[in-house]
Write a protein that holds these residues in place. Structure first.
Motif, PDB file in Angstrom:
ATOM      1  N   THR A  90      -3.391   1.356   3.015  1.00 34.08           N
ATOM      2  CA  THR A  90      -4.696   1.070   3.667  1.00 34.08           C
ATOM      3  C   THR A  90      -5.632   1.253   2.095  1.00 34.08           C
ATOM      4  N   ALA A  91      -5.888  -0.140   1.288  1.00 33.19           N
ATOM      5  CA  ALA A  91      -5.943  -0.819   1.200  1.00 33.19           C
ATOM      6  C   ALA A  91      -7.898  -0.605   1.012  1.00 33.19           C
ATOM      7  N   VAL A  92      -9.300  -0.037   0.447  1.00 29.94           N
ATOM      8  CA  VAL A  92     -10.389  -0.358   1.128  1.00 29.94           C
ATOM      9  C   VAL A  92     -11.191   0.162   0.008  1.00 29.94           C
ATOM     10  N   PHE A  93     -12.215  -1.179   0.500  1.00 29.12           N
ATOM     11  CA  PHE A  93     -13.428  -0.913  -0.874  1.00 29.12           C
ATOM     12  C   PHE A  93     -14.859  -0.921   0.766  1.00 29.12           C
ATOM     13  N   ASN A  94     -15.624  -0.030  -0.182  1.00 28.04           N
ATOM     14  CA  ASN A  94     -16.477   0.299   0.655  1.00 28.04           C
ATOM     15  C   ASN A  94     -16.865  -0.098   1.863  1.00 28.04           C
ATOM     16  N   ARG A  95     -15.969   0.760   2.971  1.00 29.86           N
ATOM     17  CA  ARG A  95     -15.578   0.908   4.442  1.00 29.86           C
ATOM     18  C   ARG A  95     -16.185   1.452   5.440  1.00 29.86           C
ATOM     19  N   VAL A 119      -0.559   5.612   2.274  1.00 31.02           N
ATOM     20  CA  VAL A 119      -0.480   5.229   0.805  1.00 31.02           C
ATOM     21  C   VAL A 119      -2.155   4.738   1.083  1.00 31.02           C
ATOM     22  N   ILE A 120      -3.578   5.198   0.217  1.00 33.61           N
ATOM     23  CA  ILE A 120      -5.037   4.735   0.439  1.00 33.61           C
ATOM     24  C   ILE A 120      -5.372   4.606  -0.343  1.00 33.61           C
ATOM     25  N   GLN A 121      -5.562   3.122  -0.952  1.00 35.10           N
ATOM     26  CA  GLN A 121      -5.792   2.902  -2.462  1.00 35.10           C
ATOM     27  C   GLN A 121      -7.189   2.199  -2.352  1.00 35.10           C
ATOM     28  N   ASP A 122      -8.439   3.314  -2.577  1.00 34.93           N
ATOM     29  CA  ASP A 122      -9.806   3.112  -2.673  1.00 34.93           C
ATOM     30  C   ASP A 122     -10.350   1.757  -4.214  1.00 34.93           C
ATOM     31  N   ILE A 157      10.097   1.743   5.334  1.00 36.34           N
ATOM     32  CA  ILE A 157       9.396   0.447   5.195  1.00 36.34           C
ATOM     33  C   ILE A 157       8.319   0.858   5.554  1.00 36.34           C
ATOM     34  N   ILE A 158       7.646   0.257   5.100  1.00 36.94           N
ATOM     35  CA  ILE A 158       6.232  -0.170   4.610  1.00 36.94           C
ATOM     36  C   ILE A 158       5.228  -1.594   5.907  1.00 36.94           C
ATOM     37  N   GLY A 159       4.214  -0.928   5.758  1.00 34.89           N
ATOM     38  CA  GLY A 159       3.146  -1.832   7.021  1.00 34.89           C
ATOM     39  C   GLY A 159       1.965  -1.248   6.130  1.00 34.89           C
ATOM     40  N   LEU A 160       1.566  -2.387   6.710  1.00 37.45           N
ATOM     41  CA  LEU A 160      -0.648  -2.079   5.938  1.00 37.45           C
ATOM     42  C   LEU A 160      -1.497  -1.199   7.506  1.00 37.45           C
ATOM     43  N   MET A 161      -2.508  -1.488   7.139  1.00 37.71           N
ATOM     44  CA  MET A 161      -3.789  -0.717   8.377  1.00 37.71           C
ATOM     45  C   MET A 161      -4.265  -0.907   6.821  1.00 37.71           C
TER      46      MET A 161
END
Length: 257
Positions: A11-16, A38-41, A85-89
């Motif tokens: 999860t890639a996140v910025f101001n959510r 895995v969270i990437q802020d 296995i890798i996916g996105l949320m």
């Protein structure tokens, strides 16, 4: 056994701060147990980071640092992921039900499968029970690429080897790096996909590529660049791709035959 297979969700996140909790809970609620989130802020300042820290405690899956945009952040997250296995949320999305990752793991039981995808519902940002657009992708065939077909990116899960061999997202593209990467994997990588004919992910409307006329034009330019780069067509493919999107707003449509 599929249960031993480790799945990494990036999860890639910025101001959510208003939506990321749904994404976090959605991952946490999955029945499949061997999951790494895995969270990437990107250095959020609106309370997002504090919310994630409260939800995850001292989870080592969270890193907050500046990035060069969403695809750079996703690349950083994938590079940190340790799953098979890798996916996105995405931070505005959530799983359709609690069995999604179990279904994906089952599909990966077949050793010849490199990637798994399903269907996608776009939902209202103010009422996530209201479906605005239905993306029914259907089984993959190589000839569909020239007709503008692509798997719904938020539903796509790939073996780690796909990223290792064919690379991550091209950060020179601001909006369509996901489309370019999928074409690269399908055309150059000739990866084998399995289709789950169910809605796997729900996405709130209002993505980056649809927020303004300049965003729509930028996405069209980048889509065209990706098409030409991988030899899947040109203007006609671009037109077909956009027409396919319009069909997704119609009931029981959204799938190429």
């Amino acid at each position: 056994m599929a249960e031993k297979m480790k799945i990494s969700i990036v999860t890639a996140v910025f101001n959510r701060v208003d939506t990321v909790a749904d994404a976090l809970r959605s991952v946490e609620a999955q029945s499949y147990q061997n999951v790494e989130h895995v969270i990437q802020d990107g250095g959020s300042k609106d309370g997002t980071l504090e919310l994630i820290q409260k939800h995850h405690g001292s989870s080592s899956g969270l890193v907050s640092e500046p990035d060069a945009g969403i695809y750079d952040a996703i690349n950083k997250g994938i590079s940190r992921a340790s799953g098979d296995i890798i996916g996105l949320m995405h931070s505005d999305d959530f799983f359709a039900d609690d069995l999604v990752l179990q279904k994906i793991a089952e599909a990966f039981r077949e050793p010849e499968v490199d990637g798994v995808y399903g269907d996608l519902d776009y939902v209202s940002s103010s009422n996530t029970d209201k479906i605005v657009r239905r993306w029914r992708s259907g089984p993959y065939r190589a000839d569909l690429l020239k007709r503008g077909w692509m798997p719904p990116h938020p539903t796509l899960y790939l073996r780690r080897e796909v990223f290792d061999r064919w690379g991550l997202y091209d950060t020179s593209m601001r909006i369509a790096a996901d489309y370019e990467a999928m074409l690269r994997y399908l055309v150059k990588g000739d990866i084998r996909l399995a289709y789950i004919p169910e809605v796997l992910v729900k996405m709130r409307v209002g993505g980056e590529s649809n927020r303004s006329l300049s965003g729509i034009l930028q996405k069209s330019r980048e889509d065209y660049t990706a098409m030409r780069r991988h030899g899947v067509g040109g203007i006609n493919t671009l037109l077909a791709k956009n027409f396919y999107k319009l069909e997704q707003f119609l009931p029981k449509r959204g799938k190429l035959k």
